[in-house]
Scaffold this motif. Structure first.
Motif, mmCIF file in Angstrom:
data_model
loop_
_atom_site.group_PDB
_atom_site.id
_atom_site.type_symbol
_atom_site.label_atom_id
_atom_site.label_comp_id
_atom_site.label_asym_id
_atom_site.label_seq_id
_atom_site.Cartn_x
_atom_site.Cartn_y
_atom_site.Cartn_z
ATOM 1 N N VAL A 12 0.848 -1.181 0.000
ATOM 2 C CA VAL A 12 0.000 0.000 0.000
ATOM 3 C C VAL A 12 0.889 1.239 0.000
ATOM 4 N N GLN A 13 0.382 2.302 -0.560
ATOM 5 C CA GLN A 13 1.126 3.553 -0.550
ATOM 6 C C GLN A 13 0.985 4.247 0.796
ATOM 7 N N TRP A 36 -2.096 -8.551 17.869
ATOM 8 C CA TRP A 36 -1.234 -8.394 16.704
ATOM 9 C C TRP A 36 0.130 -7.901 17.157
ATOM 10 N N TYR A 37 1.139 -8.502 16.588
ATOM 11 C CA TYR A 37 2.519 -8.094 16.788
ATOM 12 C C TYR A 37 3.116 -7.862 15.410
ATOM 13 N N ARG A 38 4.229 -7.163 15.387
ATOM 14 C CA ARG A 38 4.902 -6.984 14.105
ATOM 15 C C ARG A 38 6.411 -7.062 14.288
ATOM 16 N N THR A 90 6.068 -0.852 7.721
ATOM 17 C CA THR A 90 6.425 -2.043 6.967
ATOM 18 C C THR A 90 6.999 -3.107 7.892
ATOM 19 N N ALA A 91 6.407 -4.284 7.851
ATOM 20 C CA ALA A 91 6.815 -5.367 8.745
ATOM 21 C C ALA A 91 5.997 -6.615 8.414
ATOM 22 N N THR A 117 3.669 -3.988 3.449
ATOM 23 C CA THR A 117 4.700 -3.130 2.888
ATOM 24 C C THR A 117 4.067 -1.796 2.517
ATOM 25 N N VAL A 118 4.634 -0.731 3.055
ATOM 26 C CA VAL A 118 4.131 0.609 2.789
ATOM 27 C C VAL A 118 5.182 1.355 1.984
ATOM 28 N N SER A 119 4.823 1.755 0.791
ATOM 29 C CA SER A 119 5.754 2.470 -0.077
ATOM 30 C C SER A 119 5.618 3.972 0.113
#
Length: 120
Positions: A12-13, A36-38, A90-91, A117-119
């Motif tokens: 995603v952006q 939730w963990y990352r 992002t993780a 993933t964040v762009s």
């Protein structure tokens, strides 16, 4: 045995949103907390958010304004709504749940993880 299956990750952006889902299945009598963990590359796994069976929530301080955790006990599913995503989000996001197989047999299980993933 308890299985946790995550879905909803992807690319995603920055500024966008994603909704993660995690469904629990298997043979158990109760689920206590779900969360939730990352884990980002080169970093330790960290708590994002958790929610009890009664709906009490706990968030990482830096994320509480953008992320929302919710839960459908009937569906044995926990959700994570992520808004205003940043590249640093992002993780690999992991679902966690604990509970009991029976009256005294405790479990603490993890999902396989879903990549976010964040762009920029």
């Amino acid at each position: 045995q308890v299985q946790l299956v995550e879905s909803g990750g992807g690319l995603v952006q920055a500024g966008g949103s994603l909704r993660l889902s995690c469904a629990a299945s298997g043979s158990f009598v109760s689920i206590n907390a779900m969360g939730w963990y990352r884990q980002a590359p080169g970093k330790q796994r960290e708590l994002v958010a958790s929610i009890t069976s009664g709906g009490s929530t706990n968030y990482a301080d830096s994320l509480k304004d953008r992320f929302t955790i919710s839960r459908d006990n009937a569906k044995k599913t926990v959700y994570l709504q992520m808004n205003s995503l940043k590249p640093e989000d992002t993780a690999v996001y992991y679902c966690n749940a604990d509970g009991y197989y029976s009256g005294i047999d405790y479990f603490d299980s993890w999902g396989q993880g879903t990549q976010v993933t964040v762009s920029s």
